[in-house]
Design a protein around this motif. Sequence first.
Motif, PDB file in Angstrom:
ATOM      1  N   CYS A 153      49.929  44.623  57.395  1.00 20.41           N
ATOM      2  CA  CYS A 153      50.162  44.662  55.848  1.00 20.41           C
ATOM      3  C   CYS A 153      48.748  44.023  55.458  1.00 20.41           C
ATOM      4  N   PHE A 154      48.803  44.551  54.055  1.00 18.47           N
ATOM      5  CA  PHE A 154      48.016  43.967  53.230  1.00 18.47           C
ATOM      6  C   PHE A 154      48.492  44.108  51.708  1.00 18.47           C
ATOM      7  N   ARG A 155      47.813  43.415  50.619  1.00 18.86           N
ATOM      8  CA  ARG A 155      48.145  43.376  49.178  1.00 18.86           C
ATOM      9  C   ARG A 155      47.054  43.859  48.577  1.00 18.86           C
ATOM     10  N   LEU A 156      47.142  44.526  47.320  1.00 18.80           N
ATOM     11  CA  LEU A 156      46.374  45.085  46.473  1.00 18.80           C
ATOM     12  C   LEU A 156      46.662  44.571  45.040  1.00 18.80           C
ATOM     13  N   MET A 157      45.438  44.172  44.335  1.00 16.18           N
ATOM     14  CA  MET A 157      45.381  44.047  43.261  1.00 16.18           C
ATOM     15  C   MET A 157      44.122  44.624  42.419  1.00 16.18           C
ATOM     16  N   LEU A 158      44.618  45.690  41.558  1.00 11.65           N
ATOM     17  CA  LEU A 158      43.845  46.616  40.842  1.00 11.65           C
ATOM     18  C   LEU A 158      43.172  46.041  39.472  1.00 11.65           C
ATOM     19  N   LEU A 199      32.987  33.479  40.431  1.00  9.46           N
ATOM     20  CA  LEU A 199      32.789  34.926  40.497  1.00  9.46           C
ATOM     21  C   LEU A 199      32.269  35.356  39.221  1.00  9.46           C
ATOM     22  N   SER A 200      31.736  34.690  38.640  1.00 10.85           N
ATOM     23  CA  SER A 200      31.314  34.857  37.092  1.00 10.85           C
ATOM     24  C   SER A 200      30.069  35.992  37.094  1.00 10.85           C
ATOM     25  N   ALA A 201      29.387  36.041  38.169  1.00 14.16           N
ATOM     26  CA  ALA A 201      28.445  37.089  38.196  1.00 14.16           C
ATOM     27  C   ALA A 201      28.855  38.701  37.985  1.00 14.16           C
ATOM     28  N   LEU A 202      30.205  38.592  38.703  1.00 15.06           N
ATOM     29  CA  LEU A 202      31.006  39.753  38.967  1.00 15.06           C
ATOM     30  C   LEU A 202      31.738  40.165  37.405  1.00 15.06           C
ATOM     31  N   ALA A 203      31.664  39.400  36.550  1.00 15.08           N
ATOM     32  CA  ALA A 203      32.234  39.524  35.289  1.00 15.08           C
ATOM     33  C   ALA A 203      31.579  40.966  34.700  1.00 15.08           C
ATOM     34  N   GLN A 204      30.377  40.884  34.863  1.00 18.04           N
ATOM     35  CA  GLN A 204      29.537  42.126  34.321  1.00 18.04           C
ATOM     36  C   GLN A 204      29.810  43.328  35.088  1.00 18.04           C
ATOM     37  N   TYR A 205      30.832  43.405  36.082  1.00 20.64           N
ATOM     38  CA  TYR A 205      30.946  44.878  36.658  1.00 20.64           C
ATOM     39  C   TYR A 205      31.628  45.566  35.850  1.00 20.64           C
ATOM     40  N   ASP A 206      31.283  46.801  35.690  1.00 15.61           N
ATOM     41  CA  ASP A 206      31.894  47.410  34.470  1.00 15.61           C
ATOM     42  C   ASP A 206      32.627  48.723  35.167  1.00 15.61           C
ATOM     43  N   GLU A 207      33.016  48.515  36.185  1.00 17.41           N
ATOM     44  CA  GLU A 207      33.994  49.825  36.743  1.00 17.41           C
ATOM     45  C   GLU A 207      35.214  48.987  37.251  1.00 17.41           C
ATOM     46  N   PRO A 208      36.308  50.090  37.503  1.00 21.37           N
ATOM     47  CA  PRO A 208      37.547  49.376  38.143  1.00 21.37           C
ATOM     48  C   PRO A 208      37.184  48.754  39.621  1.00 21.37           C
ATOM     49  N   MET A 209      37.919  47.541  39.842  1.00 15.33           N
ATOM     50  CA  MET A 209      37.939  46.921  41.086  1.00 15.33           C
ATOM     51  C   MET A 209      39.242  47.043  41.802  1.00 15.33           C
ATOM     52  N   ILE A 210      39.155  46.693  43.023  1.00 16.32           N
ATOM     53  CA  ILE A 210      40.564  46.462  43.807  1.00 16.32           C
ATOM     54  C   ILE A 210      40.117  45.602  44.680  1.00 16.32           C
ATOM     55  N   GLU A 211      41.142  44.434  44.857  1.00 17.92           N
ATOM     56  CA  GLU A 211      41.114  43.185  45.538  1.00 17.92           C
ATOM     57  C   GLU A 211      41.986  43.687  46.742  1.00 17.92           C
ATOM     58  N   MET A 212      41.396  43.505  47.885  1.00 16.80           N
ATOM     59  CA  MET A 212      42.421  43.569  49.126  1.00 16.80           C
ATOM     60  C   MET A 212      42.601  42.216  49.963  1.00 16.80           C
ATOM     61  N   GLY A 213      43.852  41.714  49.865  1.00 15.23           N
ATOM     62  CA  GLY A 213      44.194  40.439  50.367  1.00 15.23           C
ATOM     63  C   GLY A 213      44.985  40.483  51.460  1.00 15.23           C
ATOM     64  N   ARG A 214      45.048  39.582  52.151  1.00 15.51           N
ATOM     65  CA  ARG A 214      45.973  38.898  53.239  1.00 15.51           C
ATOM     66  C   ARG A 214      46.449  39.990  54.080  1.00 15.51           C
ATOM     67  N   GLY A 238      35.319  51.341  41.877  1.00 13.17           N
ATOM     68  CA  GLY A 238      33.786  51.240  42.122  1.00 13.17           C
ATOM     69  C   GLY A 238      33.562  50.226  43.227  1.00 13.17           C
ATOM     70  N   MET A 239      34.527  49.094  43.282  1.00 14.91           N
ATOM     71  CA  MET A 239      34.193  48.111  44.272  1.00 14.91           C
ATOM     72  C   MET A 239      35.638  47.487  44.848  1.00 14.91           C
ATOM     73  N   ILE A 240      35.423  47.422  46.198  1.00 13.00           N
ATOM     74  CA  ILE A 240      36.524  46.716  46.952  1.00 13.00           C
ATOM     75  C   ILE A 240      35.883  45.510  47.330  1.00 13.00           C
ATOM     76  N   PHE A 241      36.894  44.377  47.095  1.00 11.27           N
ATOM     77  CA  PHE A 241      36.550  43.004  47.622  1.00 11.27           C
ATOM     78  C   PHE A 241      37.740  42.393  48.073  1.00 11.27           C
ATOM     79  N   GLY A 242      37.486  40.977  48.723  1.00 11.55           N
ATOM     80  CA  GLY A 242      38.633  40.300  49.270  1.00 11.55           C
ATOM     81  C   GLY A 242      37.966  39.134  49.899  1.00 11.55           C
ATOM     82  N   CYS A 243      38.772  38.297  50.832  1.00 10.25           N
ATOM     83  CA  CYS A 243      38.176  37.087  51.520  1.00 10.25           C
ATOM     84  C   CYS A 243      38.390  37.583  53.136  1.00 10.25           C
ATOM     85  N   ALA A 244      37.407  37.565  53.835  1.00 10.94           N
ATOM     86  CA  ALA A 244      37.523  38.028  55.250  1.00 10.94           C
ATOM     87  C   ALA A 244      37.520  36.814  55.999  1.00 10.94           C
TER      88      ALA A 244
END
Length: 244
Positions: A62-67, A85-100, A131-137
């Motif tokens: 399983c995993f969870r997604l936050m768009l 993550l203040s630097a990424l506040a400038q990212y101007d496309e949709p992002m998705i967090e893949m977690g757990r 535009g970007m997928i991110f999470g904690c590995a």
Amino acid sequence: MQPVAKGRLIARVDAGPSDVRAVQALRGRCFRAGTGPDQDAIDLICRHVLIENRDTGVLVGCFRLMLLSSGVCIGDSYAARFYDLSALAQYDEPMIEMGRFCIAPDVPDHADILRLAWGAMTRHVDQAGVGMIFGCASFPGTDVAPYQDSFAMLRDRHLAPRRWRPRVKAPKVFRFVQRGRSTPDAKRALTAMPSLLRSYLAMGGWVSDHAVVDDDLNTLHVFTAVEVKAVPPARARLLRAVVG
């Protein structure tokens, strides 16, 4: 998202509270040594992807997604609890967090489960124009010693671009970027890396310059991200082939 099937496995989005409880129970086995379900407030604002054995209905991963609509919303993410993550506040496309992301410890086909997970993720990415997928590995345990080669390889080859690089926020971190210039043993480095992290790196992903020591989950984790446009075309074709 419509269910994605491959061989004996199927990935689908949760259909309600009973699915979320099943996910939390599996996460409890993987992240909390079976002492109880793993759950937090972030679960309430995420969609959960279940990977099941089609023959038995058993949940095997399983995993969870936050768009997020853009980097402006990065502070809502789970990762923002641990990284600046203040630097990424400038990212101007949709992002998705893949977690757990986790795989049941007693199933044999880990590679197939991971492949299907990324196939399901690819469908979400394409549908939402992400535009970007991110999470904690996460590396198991909080002792850095077994992972010195892995961290040295991350330091030498896979650091985030400076414009997006996360800064330290958590109270306990391992600043592997400041360690000596010893050359890592590539085989040991890759063997010790979590499979999810290896997947990110194979797609052109990058990591933070430090690992967070997470005593709650008994892990060391690094912020990990990949820009979709950086994924090698051949790799992207393989991921899309998984979902037909």
